[in-house]
Design a protein around this motif. Structure first.
Motif, PDB file in Angstrom:
ATOM      1  N   THR A  22       0.867  -1.178   0.000  1.00 13.45           N
ATOM      2  CA  THR A  22       0.000   0.000   0.000  1.00 13.45           C
ATOM      3  C   THR A  22       0.906   1.231   0.000  1.00 13.45           C
ATOM      4  N   ALA A  23       0.725   2.068  -1.004  1.00 12.64           N
ATOM      5  CA  ALA A  23       1.519   3.303  -1.049  1.00 12.64           C
ATOM      6  C   ALA A  23       0.709   4.425  -0.401  1.00 12.64           C
ATOM      7  N   ILE A  24       1.318   5.088   0.536  1.00  7.16           N
ATOM      8  CA  ILE A  24       0.616   6.181   1.225  1.00  7.16           C
ATOM      9  C   ILE A  24       1.316   7.495   0.915  1.00  7.16           C
ATOM     10  N   LYS A  25       0.542   8.433   0.422  1.00  9.43           N
ATOM     11  CA  LYS A  25       1.119   9.748   0.120  1.00  9.43           C
ATOM     12  C   LYS A  25       0.705  10.699   1.245  1.00  9.43           C
ATOM     13  N   ILE A  26       1.687  11.247   1.910  1.00  7.00           N
ATOM     14  CA  ILE A  26       1.378  12.119   3.048  1.00  7.00           C
ATOM     15  C   ILE A  26       1.768  13.550   2.695  1.00  7.00           C
ATOM     16  N   LYS A  27       0.857  14.457   2.910  1.00 10.12           N
ATOM     17  CA  LYS A  27       1.106  15.844   2.527  1.00 10.12           C
ATOM     18  C   LYS A  27       0.646  16.762   3.653  1.00 10.12           C
ATOM     19  N   SER A  28       1.429  17.747   3.930  1.00 10.60           N
ATOM     20  CA  SER A  28       0.994  18.708   4.938  1.00 10.60           C
ATOM     21  C   SER A  28       1.281  20.107   4.434  1.00 10.60           C
TER      22      SER A  28
END
Ligand code: ADP
Ligand code: ASP
Ligand code: MG
Length: 336
Positions: A305-311
């Motif tokens: 599972t690829a998780i893209k985290i952005k803030s």
């Protein structure tokens, strides 16, 4: 001391066990690490699943099927009646233990006892076979020295101390046989090193006894440049560095358990991948030697599972990545 690990297919039939026997050097000190005979662990997994669903009758019938297969192996493997009797005694103990598990309500601990039976069977049957051939050997019980901590990491100090203690009892023995995959956990229950874990056992044992070489004998002539189950015309790679092999194993090259390189690498012990069906093939040697900068192989892994985290507040937002990593820690999930 050399470690020779033989996988499921390598000990998958009476004939294969005979072939393995021919590969073990006569006078050199060797620890042979065996997997369960091929198909056995899958079969035991199924028994555990039926028990988990409280389906006792199918679990019992799967157990009967497995016992029939092993009776056939015993009939084919040994020539002497005395060996057959000893082997039948082994089957009786193992299958009584499985049936006793089936009488109990399901628990993960019971399931792990069931899963351990494959390696307990293969090693005992192989040792009786060695005895019939007139080859002296000692069975080292992995459950006496192979241990994982509460974090499911190998307890290296315990492993080292206890395998050394076991070996010291037999100063005149050259050939030791032990189970791959199985271990005890922090609660001293029977546990395992996860599927394919016999490679990991071999590497941990090699590191614990500071072996001169760890040989992983399987059904293919070394690490190929791609997964031969998916890609045609793959070829074996002669040499890999520890880092390259560890990365390939970690990212899906099924020939090696994902964690199996590190213990060897920490002790700088070469790992050789060899083919029991073609013992003369050079295979792959994995060592600290680096050779070339080119890409040597490609591996692939399913179920990622690829998780893209952005803030939007990343700039100067210290502690942000720590909170992300803490979530993975809390759920004991790997981040790669
Ligand atoms: P064992 O039962 O001996 O542990 P495994 O089935 O676990 O054997 O591992 C050997 C298998 O790994 C090979 O038969 C092959 O299908 C598969 N495999 C996947 N990727 C590779 C690769 N890059 N090189 C060689 N074998 C691979
Ligand atoms: N028997 C175990 C399995 O099938 C361990 C191994 O073969 O390495 O996963
Ligand atoms: Mg394997």
């Amino acid at each position: 001391m050399k470690i020779m690990k033989f996988g499921g297919t390598s000990v998958g039939s009476a004939e294969r066990m005979g072939a393995v026997s021919q590969l073990i050097p006569a006078r050199e000190p060797v620890i042979v690490v065996l997997s369960a005979m091929s198909g056995t662990t899958n079969h035991l997994v199924q028994i555990g699943q039926q028990l988990a669903q409280a389906e006792k009758a199918p679990a019992a019938s799967l157990t009967d099927q497995l016992e029939q297969r092993y009776k056939q192996v015993v009939a084919e493997l040994y020539k002497q009646e005395a060996s057959k009797d000893k082997a039948k005694q082994v089957l009786s103990t193992v299958f009584t233990d499985i049936r006793t598990c089936l009488e109990q309500p399901f628990s993960p601990a019971i399931e792990k006892i069931i899963l351990a039976q494959g390696e307990l069977l293969s090693t005992q049957l192989f040792q009786i076979f060695q005895e019939e051939q007139g080859i002296a050997s000692v069975l080292l019980p992995a459950l006496e020295f192979m241990k994982i901590t509460q974090d499911e990491e190998p307890d290296m100090a315990f492993i080292r101390e206890n395998i050394q203690k076991q070996l010291a009892q037999y100063p005149d023995t050259h050939l030791f046989i032990t189970q791959g995959y199985i271990c005890r956990n922090a609660k001293n229950e029977i546990d395992n090193l996860k599927r394919g874990g016999s490679d990991y056992s071999a590497s941990l044992i090699g590191a614990a006894v500071k072996a001169s070489e760890i040989q992983i004998w399987t059904d293919i002539d070394g690490m190929h440049n791609n997964d031969p189950r998916v890609v045609k015309n793959t070829y074996p790679i002669a040499e890999l560095s520890f880092d390259e092999a560890a990365e390939l194993a970690y990212f899906g090259a099924k020939i090696l358990h994902p964690s199996s390189i590190l213990p060897a690498q920490q002790q700088n012990i070469p790992v050789r991948l060899l083919n029991t069906m073609q013992p003369e093939a050079a295979g792959t040697i994995i060592s600290s030697k680096r050779s070339g900068n080119q890409i040597k192989a490609v591996a692939a892994k399913d179920g990622i599972t690829a998780i893209k985290i952005k803030s939007s507040r990343m700039l100067l937002a210290y502690g942000f990545l720590r909170s992300v990593f803490e979530v993975f820690e809390r759920f004991k999930r790997l981040l790669i």
